[in-house]
Design an enzyme around this catalytic site. Structure first.
Site, short mmCIF file in Angstrom:
data_model
loop_
_atom_site.label_atom_id
_atom_site.label_comp_id
_atom_site.label_asym_id
_atom_site.label_seq_id
_atom_site.Cartn_x
_atom_site.Cartn_y
_atom_site.Cartn_z
N ASN A 121 24.27 12.07 22.27
CA ASN A 121 24.80 11.54 23.34
C ASN A 121 24.88 13.32 24.67
O ASN A 121 24.20 13.34 25.72
CB ASN A 121 26.15 11.78 23.82
CG ASN A 121 26.72 9.99 23.72
OD1 ASN A 121 25.49 9.20 24.02
ND2 ASN A 121 27.92 10.07 23.07
N LYS A 154 45.17 13.08 20.89
CA LYS A 154 44.79 12.87 18.93
C LYS A 154 45.11 14.06 18.20
O LYS A 154 45.21 13.88 17.29
CB LYS A 154 42.82 13.29 18.98
CG LYS A 154 41.86 12.12 19.99
CD LYS A 154 40.35 12.72 19.69
CE LYS A 154 39.95 11.18 19.97
NZ LYS A 154 39.59 9.70 19.37
N ALA A 201 1.25 -1.65 -0.18
CA ALA A 201 -0.04 -0.51 -0.51
C ALA A 201 0.56 1.35 -0.11
O ALA A 201 2.07 1.15 0.22
CB ALA A 201 -0.92 -0.07 1.20
N SER A 242 33.90 10.91 21.22
CA SER A 242 32.69 10.31 20.97
C SER A 242 32.53 11.88 21.77
O SER A 242 30.77 12.24 22.71
CB SER A 242 32.17 9.41 22.08
OG SER A 242 32.71 8.59 23.48
N GLY A 291 -0.34 -4.89 0.55
CA GLY A 291 -1.41 -5.07 -0.75
C GLY A 291 -0.74 -6.06 -1.94
O GLY A 291 -1.76 -6.44 -2.59
N GLU A 321 -0.99 -9.46 -1.58
CA GLU A 321 -2.66 -9.41 -1.07
C GLU A 321 -3.53 -9.93 -2.51
O GLU A 321 -4.47 -10.23 -2.63
CB GLU A 321 -3.05 -8.93 -0.02
CG GLU A 321 -3.21 -9.29 1.10
CD GLU A 321 -3.33 -7.74 2.09
OE1 GLU A 321 -3.08 -6.72 1.47
OE2 GLU A 321 -3.41 -8.05 3.01
N GLU A 374 2.98 -6.49 7.68
CA GLU A 374 2.16 -4.49 7.95
C GLU A 374 2.23 -4.60 9.52
O GLU A 374 2.26 -3.50 9.67
CB GLU A 374 0.41 -5.39 7.48
CG GLU A 374 0.52 -5.23 6.10
CD GLU A 374 0.58 -6.11 5.23
OE1 GLU A 374 0.93 -6.69 5.55
OE2 GLU A 374 -0.32 -5.87 4.44
N1 LIG Z 1 33.83 2.27 23.40
C1 LIG Z 1 32.32 2.82 23.19
O1 LIG Z 1 31.20 2.87 22.93
C2 LIG Z 1 33.34 4.11 22.09
C3 LIG Z 1 30.86 4.63 21.09
C4 LIG Z 1 31.88 5.50 20.60
C5 LIG Z 1 32.34 6.18 20.17
N2 LIG Z 1 34.26 6.13 21.11
C6 LIG Z 1 35.39 6.20 20.50
O2 LIG Z 1 35.80 5.69 20.08
C7 LIG Z 1 37.28 6.12 19.76
C8 LIG Z 1 38.18 4.77 20.52
O3 LIG Z 1 36.95 4.03 21.72
P1 LIG Z 1 37.10 2.41 21.77
O4 LIG Z 1 36.38 2.08 22.82
O5 LIG Z 1 37.92 1.55 20.18
O6 LIG Z 1 39.23 2.53 22.41
P2 LIG Z 1 40.22 1.16 22.27
O7 LIG Z 1 40.90 1.96 24.03
O8 LIG Z 1 38.68 0.16 22.71
O9 LIG Z 1 41.01 1.55 21.10
C9 LIG Z 1 41.51 2.40 21.06
C10 LIG Z 1 42.93 1.81 20.32
O10 LIG Z 1 43.37 2.47 19.53
C11 LIG Z 1 44.78 2.14 19.04
N3 LIG Z 1 46.01 3.64 19.69
C12 LIG Z 1 46.29 4.45 20.38
N4 LIG Z 1 46.94 5.65 20.43
C13 LIG Z 1 47.25 5.37 18.82
C14 LIG Z 1 47.82 5.86 17.16
N5 LIG Z 1 48.73 6.65 17.52
N6 LIG Z 1 47.59 5.58 15.91
C15 LIG Z 1 46.65 3.99 15.70
N7 LIG Z 1 46.10 3.09 16.91
C16 LIG Z 1 46.34 3.67 18.01
C17 LIG Z 1 45.21 1.13 20.87
O11 LIG Z 1 46.05 0.26 20.39
C18 LIG Z 1 43.71 0.69 20.47
O12 LIG Z 1 43.77 -0.51 20.39
C19 LIG Z 1 37.96 6.78 21.23
O13 LIG Z 1 37.97 8.35 20.92
C20 LIG Z 1 36.04 6.54 22.32
O14 LIG Z 1 35.84 8.23 22.81
C21 LIG Z 1 33.51 4.56 21.90
#
Ligand SMILES: NC(=O)c1ccc[n+]([C@@H]2O[C@H](COP(=O)([O-])OP(=O)(O)OC[C@H]3O[C@@H](n4cnc5c(N)ncnc54)[C@H](O)[C@@H]3O)[C@@H](O)[C@H]2O)c1
Length: 727
Positions: free
Chosen positions: A502, A409, A69, A431, A118, A121, A141
């Site tokens: 978040n 970072k 539908a 995050s 549909g 049907e 549905e």
């Molecule tokens: N875990 C979650 O639920 C979640 C959800 C959304 C976003 N995030 C974000 O994602 C990112 C990663 O989180 P995660 O939970 O996967 O962390 P994690 O600790 O599981 O993994 C991070 C990885 O990055 C590697 N690492 C560190 N420095 C590095 C570099 N210079 N080059 C390459 N690798 C490097 C580490 O060895 C590790 O394996 C964070 O910014 C976190 O905030 C996490």
């Protein structure tokens, strides 16, 4: 030409066979809109009036048969009272579908592609059905909160048996040709190029008297062949099982079963009357209104995503920095959906973990028969693990998923920028950290944006694409294109602490900690919120996310929005954190965790927790369920309102879809802003003010915005009241 319209043409072919072809003008698919239904009625009358005709074959001029539908017309169709809706639907059945089924000649459907709702049907009113081996059929549905309305609950059980029909209708699943044939929903399955010939040949056999089409037709029109005991066994067992599975907020699957049960001993027309009453009743439910609305919003989102992606260069190769929980998930999802990806980490252990996770997910697919071992190897080969930047010079997008630390970072993003092409896009999966801030050390900030996945990546549909102050259009468009290629639902948002999802979640968790402080038992809060429709209550959710992650995110949010999210009392989260109760990851948080027989964490109440929390509890309030729900939901909804007002999300629809796809906001409630509309904006504002007065230190998060007060005063809503059916 026997009949020629904008959706249907009927032409006489050799040997007195009429071909009724669905081919809706200016549309890519056939659907049952008002125009098509009208034309079908006229076409049937034209066929009935032509005494030279001996049979009808139903075909499609498009790659699909009929998709169902026209959902955009549901608002008008379901706009009246329940009785009016039932009458309207019954009339369509009697005047159109029955009229076709009752034609004094055999009829065969040639199902070439998707035939849903549909569409199926229409196939069911034919005497026989031939199906292409690539086609799929089903009655979805109940997924929209309604039940089939053009004879599906009447004819399908009579054709394939009540037990199978219950399974098909209650699950709403699409069925492949093999299944359809096995259950007897279709009479033959052939290769697409042989479909027409096969349908014609079947029809000819009916015309020649070799097949008794009248007997076949009668089967669909008589009561079900079940004795009372059998009927009770089938229907009662199914009702119990499906009610448990669907839960109280999704009444459609059980209603479909009840309709089939009540109509089991009835003739076709009485059964159809029962069905029409069933769909009319369901069309007025909150679930139908919001699930239909969600379906339509989802189509708008998909369309806008595709049009954005069209403007961008395709992502042929990608890279991910960090092979942890998120990086590993991103690599898996990218490879699974066909985009090769370099997965870089600084530690071999990280890479091993990322690859092991991908292998585990793929092995599960192989075990379930969804993938062959060769296909699994193909996917794994698309993930290129690396400890260096080798291969980065060829990628179109890099997703950074390393530790959540702005300094690290900054350094890693700047280093990566020097290793990639000038036109490559860098995206961060942070995050919490501001995208504008992360862009500071970059030479090409226009090529940088946020790409925020949710955990677990393979399961959560949402990806927030975050536009920083200097982010350019190509960065957004290409990242959207990449998310779409990964099978995700990208939503573009503006930068702020917590971004969209978040940020909205944060006051909800704050409200939870506020209730705990007032002495409300957290296990009760969890139970109440699960009954409300959340997949898990707030304490359990925090344990799953990780208390450390929650504490860290909470600090960022407190800095960003101190007036609402900085708490001047010691929180239950802080108590958990100080006591090394990090949640599921270390086996103890608000709850204790054990591993069950299947290796999954099982949640248990831990008596120690009450003692740990005792020093921070300031009260012993007993709140009723409604007050607990309102205390939890109002701060969340108000933050959603603020995000819309601040331009963090482009539309109310984007806000609601983000919450449903990102954190499992109960879909039948439609999202936070639909919830405000359904609450009644004026009532919502009044309740918020009432709770603000009662809440002490959390007052600010309960205070409505001035704009919302103005909406309440003027009777305005976020989505308009008549948009999705009866209230
Ligand atoms: N875990 C979650 O639920 C979640 C959800 C959304 C976003 N995030 C974000 O994602 C990112 C990663 O989180 P995660 O939970 O996967 O962390 P994690 O600790 O599981 O993994 C991070 C990885 O990055 C590697 N690492 C560190 N420095 C590095 C570099 N210079 N080059 C390459 N690798 C490097 C580490 O060895 C590790 O394996 C964070 O910014 C976190 O905030 C996490």
């Amino acid at each position: 030409m026997i009949y020629s319209g904008k959706a249907i043409a009927v032409q006489a072919t050799d040997g007195g066979i009429a071909e009724l072809c669905f081919d809706l003008k200016d549309e890519s698919v056939n659907k049952f809109n008002a125009l098509t239904l009208n034309e079908l009625k006229e076409a049937i009358a034209a066929i009935a009036a032509d005494s030279s005709l001996k049979g009808v074959v139903v075909t499609s001029g498009k790659p699909v048969f009929i998709v169902g539908a026209d959902i955009t017309e549901f608002a008008t169709q379901f706009g009246g009272s329940e009785d009016e809706t039932a009458e309207k639907i019954l009339k369509i059945n009697l005047d159109i579908f029955n009229a076709f089924e009752d034609l004094p000649m055999p009829t065969v459907a040639a199902i070439n592609g998707i035939a849903l709702g549909g569409g199926l049907e229409m196939g069911l009113v034919c005497d026989y059905r031939v199906m292409s081996d690539t086609a799929r059929i089903g009655l979805p549905e109940t997924k929209l909160g309604i039940i089939p309305g053009y004879g599906g609950t009447t004819r399908l059980p009579r054709l394939i048996g009540a037990d199978n029909a219950i399974e098909w209708i209650a699950s709403g699943k699409e069925q492949k040709a093999e299944q359809a044939l096995k259950f007897g929903a279709v009479d033959a399955v052939v290769a697409p190029e042989l479909l027409r010939e096969a349908a014609m040949s079947l029809l000819q056999q009916c015309i020649d008297g070799k097949l008794d089409y009248k007997a076949k037709r009668r089967e669909k029109q008589e009561p079900l062949k079940l004795n009372q005991v059998e009927a009770m066994m089938v229907f009662e067992t199914a009702k119990g099982f499906i009610a448990g599975k669907a839960g109280p907020h999704y009444p459609a699957p059980v209603t479909a079963i009840k309709v089939m049960q009540k109509a089991a001993g009835m003739s076709r027309d009485d059964a159809l009357r029962e069905e029409a009453r069933g769909i009319a009743k369901m069309s007025g439910t909150l679930a139908a209104k919001n699930l239909i609305g969600l379906f339509l919003s989802d189509q708008v989102l998909a369309k806008s995503g595709k049009s954005l992606a069209k403007k961008a260069r395709k992502v042929e190769r990608a890279a991910v920095l960090g092979a942890g929980i998120m990086g590993g998930g991103i690599a898996y999802q990218s490879a699974l959906k066909g985009t090769p990806i370099v997965m870089k980490d600084i530690a071999q252990a990280g890479i091993d973990l990322g690859l092991a996770e991908a292998s585990k997910l793929l092995s599960k697919q192989v075990e379930r028969g969804r993938m062959s071992v060769a296909e699994m190897a193909g996917v794994l080969n698309k993930i290129h693990p690396s400890l260096s930047y080798d291969g980065f010079e060829n990628v179109d997008v890099v997703v950074e998923a390393i530790v959540e630390n702005p300094k690290v970072k900054h350094a890693v993003l700047a280093e990566t920028e020097s290793q990639i092409r000038d036109d490559a896009i860098l995206a961060s999966n942070t995050s919490t950290i501001s995208i504008t801030h992360l862009a500071e050390p970059l030479k090409r900030p226009e090529n940088f944006c946020g790409m925020h996945f949710f955990n677990p990546v393979h399961r959560m549909p949402l990806v927030e694409i975050i536009r920083g102050e200097k982010t350019g259009d190509e960065a957004v468009a290409r990242t959207v294109a990449y998310a779409l290629a990964m099978g995700k639902k990208p939503i573009v948002v503006n930068d702020c602490p917590g971004f969209l999802v978040n940020r909205i979640l944060s006051p909800y968790i704050g409200a939870f900690m506020g209730l705990v402080r007032r002495g409300v038992d957290f296990t009760l809060i969890d139970k109440v919120m699960e009954r409300f429709g959340w997949p898990m209550g707030p304490a359990y959710l925090c344990d799953v996310v990780g208390i450390d992650t929650g504490v860290h995110a909470g600090a960022v949010m407190a800095e960003g929005f101190p007036e609402r999210m900085k708490y001047d009392f010691k929180t239950s989260h802080e108590v958990m954190y100080e006591n090394d109760r990090l949640g599921q990851k270390n086996g103890r948080g608000y709850y204790a965790y054990e591993t069950d027989k299947r290796g999954r964490p099982k949640k248990l109440v831990d008596k120690d927790v009450a003692a740990l929390l005792a020093p921070i509890i300031d009260g012993d309030e007993t709140l009723d369920d409604e007050t607990i729900v309102d205390s939890m939901m109002i701060p969340m909804c108000l933050e959603a309102v603020r995000c819309l007002e601040d331009g963090i999300a482009a539309s109310a629809t984007d806000v609601d879809l983000s919450l449903i796809y990102g954190i499992g906001f109960p879909p039948f409630r439609g999202g936070a802003l639909h919830y405000v509309d359904d609450f009644g904006v004026d009532k919502f504002v009044a309740r918020a003010d009432e709770l603000a007065a009662a809440t002490g230190p959390l007052k600010a998060m309960y205070l409505p915005t001035e704009k919302l007060r103005a909406m309440a005063a003027s009777g305005d809503t976020f989505f308009g009241t008549a948009a999705s059916g009866r209230k």
